[in-house]
Structures are given as structure tokens and as C-alpha cells.
Design a protein around this motif. Structure first.
Motif, PDB file in Angstrom:
ATOM      1  N   UNK A  51     -13.040  12.256   6.869  1.00 55.49           N
ATOM      2  CA  UNK A  51     -12.000  13.169   7.348  1.00 55.49           C
ATOM      3  C   UNK A  51     -12.627  14.377   8.033  1.00 55.49           C
ATOM      4  N   UNK A  52     -13.676  14.931   7.457  1.00 57.97           N
ATOM      5  CA  UNK A  52     -14.358  16.083   8.057  1.00 57.97           C
ATOM      6  C   UNK A  52     -14.964  15.736   9.419  1.00 57.97           C
ATOM      7  N   UNK A  53     -15.345  14.463   9.594  1.00 61.43           N
ATOM      8  CA  UNK A  53     -15.894  14.017  10.883  1.00 61.43           C
ATOM      9  C   UNK A  53     -14.785  13.749  11.898  1.00 61.43           C
ATOM     10  N   UNK A  54     -13.538  13.811  11.440  1.00 59.50           N
ATOM     11  CA  UNK A  54     -12.404  13.552  12.329  1.00 59.50           C
ATOM     12  C   UNK A  54     -12.119  12.073  12.509  1.00 59.50           C
ATOM     13  N   UNK A  55     -12.633  11.251  11.584  1.00 59.76           N
ATOM     14  CA  UNK A  55     -12.487   9.803  11.706  1.00 59.76           C
ATOM     15  C   UNK A  55     -11.270   9.240  10.997  1.00 59.76           C
ATOM     16  N   UNK A  56     -10.672  10.000  10.114  1.00 57.33           N
ATOM     17  CA  UNK A  56      -9.452   9.507   9.469  1.00 57.33           C
ATOM     18  C   UNK A  56      -8.548  10.644   9.049  1.00 57.33           C
ATOM     19  N   UNK A  57      -7.299  10.272   8.796  1.00 55.07           N
ATOM     20  CA  UNK A  57      -6.322  11.227   8.294  1.00 55.07           C
ATOM     21  C   UNK A  57      -5.875  10.775   6.915  1.00 55.07           C
ATOM     22  N   UNK A  58      -5.572  11.750   6.079  1.00 58.15           N
ATOM     23  CA  UNK A  58      -5.084  11.488   4.732  1.00 58.15           C
ATOM     24  C   UNK A  58      -3.739  12.183   4.615  1.00 58.15           C
ATOM     25  N   UNK A  59      -2.707  11.406   4.249  1.00 56.62           N
ATOM     26  CA  UNK A  59      -1.367  11.983   4.110  1.00 56.62           C
ATOM     27  C   UNK A  59      -0.788  11.624   2.748  1.00 56.62           C
ATOM     28  N   UNK A  60       0.141  12.463   2.305  1.00 52.39           N
ATOM     29  CA  UNK A  60       0.845  12.233   1.041  1.00 52.39           C
ATOM     30  C   UNK A  60       2.329  12.408   1.293  1.00 52.39           C
ATOM     31  N   UNK A  61       2.974  11.379   1.852  1.00 55.15           N
ATOM     32  CA  UNK A  61       4.401  11.494   2.146  1.00 55.15           C
ATOM     33  C   UNK A  61       5.212  11.699   0.863  1.00 55.15           C
ATOM     34  N   UNK A  62       6.181  12.582   0.919  1.00 49.49           N
ATOM     35  CA  UNK A  62       7.024  12.844  -0.247  1.00 49.49           C
ATOM     36  C   UNK A  62       8.448  12.384   0.039  1.00 49.49           C
ATOM     37  N   UNK A  63       9.244  12.363  -0.990  1.00 51.07           N
ATOM     38  CA  UNK A  63      10.656  12.055  -0.806  1.00 51.07           C
ATOM     39  C   UNK A  63      11.086  10.682  -1.272  1.00 51.07           C
ATOM     40  N   UNK A  64      10.117   9.821  -1.602  1.00 49.55           N
ATOM     41  CA  UNK A  64      10.477   8.495  -2.092  1.00 49.55           C
ATOM     42  C   UNK A  64       9.722   8.191  -3.387  1.00 49.55           C
ATOM     43  N   UNK A  65      10.159   8.779  -4.477  1.00 52.04           N
ATOM     44  CA  UNK A  65       9.532   8.508  -5.765  1.00 52.04           C
ATOM     45  C   UNK A  65       8.146   9.118  -5.883  1.00 52.04           C
ATOM     46  N   UNK A  66       7.274   8.373  -6.514  1.00 53.53           N
ATOM     47  CA  UNK A  66       5.917   8.846  -6.774  1.00 53.53           C
ATOM     48  C   UNK A  66       5.149   9.040  -5.466  1.00 53.53           C
ATOM     49  N   UNK A  67       4.456  10.160  -5.387  1.00 50.91           N
ATOM     50  CA  UNK A  67       3.679  10.472  -4.185  1.00 50.91           C
ATOM     51  C   UNK A  67       2.396   9.640  -4.183  1.00 50.91           C
ATOM     52  N   UNK A  68       2.179   8.921  -3.096  1.00 46.96           N
ATOM     53  CA  UNK A  68       0.966   8.136  -2.935  1.00 46.96           C
ATOM     54  C   UNK A  68       0.193   8.680  -1.742  1.00 46.96           C
ATOM     55  N   UNK A  69      -1.116   8.482  -1.777  1.00 47.89           N
ATOM     56  CA  UNK A  69      -1.984   8.941  -0.709  1.00 47.89           C
ATOM     57  C   UNK A  69      -2.256   7.797   0.246  1.00 47.89           C
ATOM     58  N   UNK A  70      -2.046   8.067   1.538  1.00 44.23           N
ATOM     59  CA  UNK A  70      -2.260   7.055   2.579  1.00 44.23           C
ATOM     60  C   UNK A  70      -3.396   7.497   3.492  1.00 44.23           C
ATOM     61  N   UNK A  71      -4.175   6.538   3.915  1.00 42.64           N
ATOM     62  CA  UNK A  71      -5.350   6.810   4.729  1.00 42.64           C
ATOM     63  C   UNK A  71      -5.261   5.986   6.007  1.00 42.64           C
ATOM     64  N   UNK A  72      -5.646   6.628   7.121  1.00 40.86           N
ATOM     65  CA  UNK A  72      -5.527   5.971   8.425  1.00 40.86           C
ATOM     66  C   UNK A  72      -6.682   6.403   9.324  1.00 40.86           C
ATOM     67  N   UNK A  73      -7.265   5.471  10.064  1.00 38.84           N
ATOM     68  CA  UNK A  73      -8.290   5.833  11.043  1.00 38.84           C
ATOM     69  C   UNK A  73      -7.643   6.565  12.201  1.00 38.84           C
ATOM     70  N   UNK A  74      -8.309   7.586  12.695  1.00 41.53           N
ATOM     71  CA  UNK A  74      -7.858   8.270  13.905  1.00 41.53           C
ATOM     72  C   UNK A  74      -8.370   7.478  15.120  1.00 41.53           C
ATOM     73  N   UNK A  75      -7.865   7.743  16.312  1.00 40.94           N
ATOM     74  CA  UNK A  75      -8.442   7.087  17.496  1.00 40.94           C
ATOM     75  C   UNK A  75      -9.952   7.344  17.615  1.00 40.94           C
ATOM     76  N   UNK A  76     -10.394   8.558  17.286  1.00 37.71           N
ATOM     77  CA  UNK A  76     -11.833   8.856  17.316  1.00 37.71           C
ATOM     78  C   UNK A  76     -12.581   8.022  16.275  1.00 37.71           C
ATOM     79  N   UNK A  77     -11.949   7.811  15.122  1.00 38.71           N
ATOM     80  CA  UNK A  77     -12.559   6.996  14.078  1.00 38.71           C
ATOM     81  C   UNK A  77     -12.687   5.542  14.495  1.00 38.71           C
TER      82      UNK A  77
END
Length: 99
Positions: A51-77
Motif C-alpha cells: 500500500x505504501x508503494x501505491x500498489x494496492x488499496x485497502x478498504x473497509x466498506x460499512x453498512x452491511x453487517x460485519x465490516x470486512x477488509x478488501x484488498x485490490x491492486x491499483x493500476x500502478x500495482x
């Protein structure tokens, strides 16, 4: 196509994370943890480096029950991962021609 060796991606667990994420749109934290067979803290450290290298994003969407952490490669990643794989393939091919 020439690639660039990427020391951030090259660490085995980070390479596996990038390889998995490159084949999908995003992944849930627990899926990556189970895939690697590591503790939450170990995965968190590797994700932070990427994430610090700008290669992925980490999100924690809320609003649907238990909060889960999602990880995704960025275009740079994705670009960095493809470049790293190309560089590795170049090393392998170079080794074959020297035998």
C-alpha cells in the motif's frame, strides 16, 4: 517487452499476494490470509508495504453487517507486477541461453 525487477513485490508473500490479486478484481483479507497461511499481523505488514508503494488499496466498506477488509491492486500495482514477472521471465530465459 522488458520488465523491471521490483524489490517491493519480490518478497515471496508479497509476490503471492500480487499474483492472486492480478487474477481477480479484489479479495477479502481472510481469503488472502488463508491462501498464504500466515497470521493476520504478518499479512497486515505485507499489505502495508504494498500500500505504501501505491500498489494496492485497502478498504473497509460499512453498512452491511460485519465490516470486512478488501484488498485490490491499483493500476500502478498491476503494471509493477506485470513488469516484475516479465523481468523474472527474462532472467529465466537468460539462464537457459547460457547453458
Amino acid at each position: 517487452m522488458s520488465g523491471q525487477f521490483d524489490e517491493v513485490i519480490h518478497a515471496p508473500n508479497r509476490l503471492r499476494i500480487c499474483a492472486f490479486l492480478a487474477a481477480t478484481s479484489e479479495a477479502e483479507f481472510a481469503v488472502l490470509r488463508d491462501l498464504l497461511g500466515v497470521a493476520d499481523s504478518v499479512l497486515s505488514k505485507h499489505l502495508k508495504v504494498l500500500q505504501d508503494a501505491g500498489y494496492l488499496t485497502v478498504t473497509k466498506p460499512t453498512g452491511r453487517g460485519r465490516v470486512k477488509t478488501w484488498v485490490k491492486l491499483t493500476p500502478a500495482g498491476r503494471t509493477a507486477y506485470r513488469g516484475h514477472v516479465t523481468a523474472l521471465q527474462g532472467l529465466i530465459e537468460q539462464d537457459r541461453t547460457q547453458i
